[in-house]
Design a protein around this motif. Sequence first.
Motif, PDB file in Angstrom:
ATOM      1  N   ARG A  77     -40.779 132.118  81.196  1.00 38.92           N
ATOM      2  CA  ARG A  77     -42.762 132.565  80.745  1.00 38.92           C
ATOM      3  C   ARG A  77     -42.751 131.392  79.921  1.00 38.92           C
ATOM      4  NH1 ARG A  77     -44.476 137.436  78.645  1.00 38.92           N
ATOM      5  NH2 ARG A  77     -46.668 136.946  78.488  1.00 38.92           N
ATOM      6  N   ALA A  88     -47.520 139.145  81.522  1.00 36.68           N
ATOM      7  CA  ALA A  88     -47.475 138.061  82.198  1.00 36.68           C
ATOM      8  C   ALA A  88     -48.057 138.094  83.101  1.00 36.68           C
ATOM      9  CB  ALA A  88     -45.664 138.339  82.637  1.00 36.68           C
ATOM     10  N   GLY A  89     -48.562 139.625  83.754  1.00 35.24           N
ATOM     11  CA  GLY A  89     -49.950 139.924  84.645  1.00 35.24           C
ATOM     12  C   GLY A  89     -51.227 139.113  84.361  1.00 35.24           C
ATOM     13  N   GLU A  90     -50.978 139.112  82.475  1.00 36.48           N
ATOM     14  CA  GLU A  90     -52.052 138.965  82.507  1.00 36.48           C
ATOM     15  C   GLU A  90     -52.462 137.605  82.345  1.00 36.48           C
ATOM     16  OE1 GLU A  90     -50.872 140.847  80.514  1.00 36.48           O
ATOM     17  OE2 GLU A  90     -52.061 143.146  81.166  1.00 36.48           O
ATOM     18  N   GLN A  91     -51.105 136.699  81.580  1.00 35.84           N
ATOM     19  CA  GLN A  91     -51.169 135.585  82.248  1.00 35.84           C
ATOM     20  C   GLN A  91     -51.189 134.546  83.086  1.00 35.84           C
ATOM     21  OE1 GLN A  91     -47.955 133.606  80.216  1.00 35.84           O
ATOM     22  NE2 GLN A  91     -48.428 131.583  79.804  1.00 35.84           N
ATOM     23  N   ILE A  92     -51.053 135.374  84.191  1.00 36.77           N
ATOM     24  CA  ILE A  92     -51.407 135.049  85.519  1.00 36.77           C
ATOM     25  C   ILE A  92     -52.314 135.319  86.355  1.00 36.77           C
ATOM     26  CG2 ILE A  92     -50.929 135.118  87.913  1.00 36.77           C
ATOM     27  CD1 ILE A  92     -48.205 136.073  86.734  1.00 36.77           C
ATOM     28  N   LYS A  93     -53.456 136.181  86.019  1.00 38.33           N
ATOM     29  CA  LYS A  93     -54.613 136.016  86.241  1.00 38.33           C
ATOM     30  C   LYS A  93     -55.842 135.652  85.123  1.00 38.33           C
ATOM     31  CE  LYS A  93     -57.372 139.455  88.314  1.00 38.33           C
ATOM     32  NZ  LYS A  93     -57.637 140.457  89.135  1.00 38.33           N
ATOM     33  N   GLU A 110     -44.824 137.935  87.654  1.00 37.31           N
ATOM     34  CA  GLU A 110     -45.184 139.120  87.249  1.00 37.31           C
ATOM     35  C   GLU A 110     -44.300 140.199  86.792  1.00 37.31           C
ATOM     36  OE1 GLU A 110     -48.355 142.650  87.658  1.00 37.31           O
ATOM     37  OE2 GLU A 110     -47.457 141.985  88.909  1.00 37.31           O
ATOM     38  N   LEU A 151     -45.915 134.774  92.986  1.00 36.09           N
ATOM     39  CA  LEU A 151     -46.739 135.377  91.586  1.00 36.09           C
ATOM     40  C   LEU A 151     -46.208 136.572  91.391  1.00 36.09           C
ATOM     41  CD1 LEU A 151     -49.718 133.718  92.140  1.00 36.09           C
ATOM     42  CD2 LEU A 151     -48.503 133.153  90.445  1.00 36.09           C
ATOM     43  N   GLU A 152     -45.827 137.761  92.310  1.00 35.99           N
ATOM     44  CA  GLU A 152     -45.209 138.850  92.265  1.00 35.99           C
ATOM     45  C   GLU A 152     -44.182 139.215  91.477  1.00 35.99           C
ATOM     46  OE1 GLU A 152     -45.536 140.562  96.480  1.00 35.99           O
ATOM     47  OE2 GLU A 152     -48.061 140.794  95.808  1.00 35.99           O
ATOM     48  N   LYS A 210     -52.858 142.330  89.635  1.00 35.71           N
ATOM     49  CA  LYS A 210     -51.144 142.561  89.071  1.00 35.71           C
ATOM     50  C   LYS A 210     -50.929 143.718  89.276  1.00 35.71           C
ATOM     51  CE  LYS A 210     -53.058 143.497  85.894  1.00 35.71           C
ATOM     52  NZ  LYS A 210     -53.077 143.383  83.765  1.00 35.71           N
TER      53      LYS A 210
END
Length: 132
Positions: free
Chosen positions: A46, A99-104, A92, A88-89, A112
């Motif tokens: 992360r 983690a999802g917000e960081q990827i988005k 997340e 990516l999935e 997500k």
Amino acid sequence: LLPAAAEMAAALRCALATRQPQVVAAALTILLALLRSHARVGEALRPHFKQLLPTLAPLVLRGQASLGDEGEGTRGRVNVADLAVEALELMEARGGCGAGEQIKAVVPTFHKASEPKSRGFRQPLFRNGDVV
């Protein structure tokens, strides 16, 4: 394994940055295997998402066609964009809270797992067969 995961992030980032199809596919396969190997590897990686995500984003945003040896026909071809989305999935799912917000933030087209997939249209609300 967890301390080595952090060290592998820099090597994976360099491999993804080469943009050579075979190298990128191998790096994504290694990243997927690493993420699947232990439940806490995503959390260990992360802090390195900021390094990995900018190299993954163009693969997902472009939605590249299948890459491989053109001489072999369709056998042995790998869709790098699908591998990147799968990575990516998993990032997340195993990256912990946020983690999802960081990827988005880096890959705006990423959805997500908790978000419903839609094309931007709201589903009509029905009451007794009538649209509300």
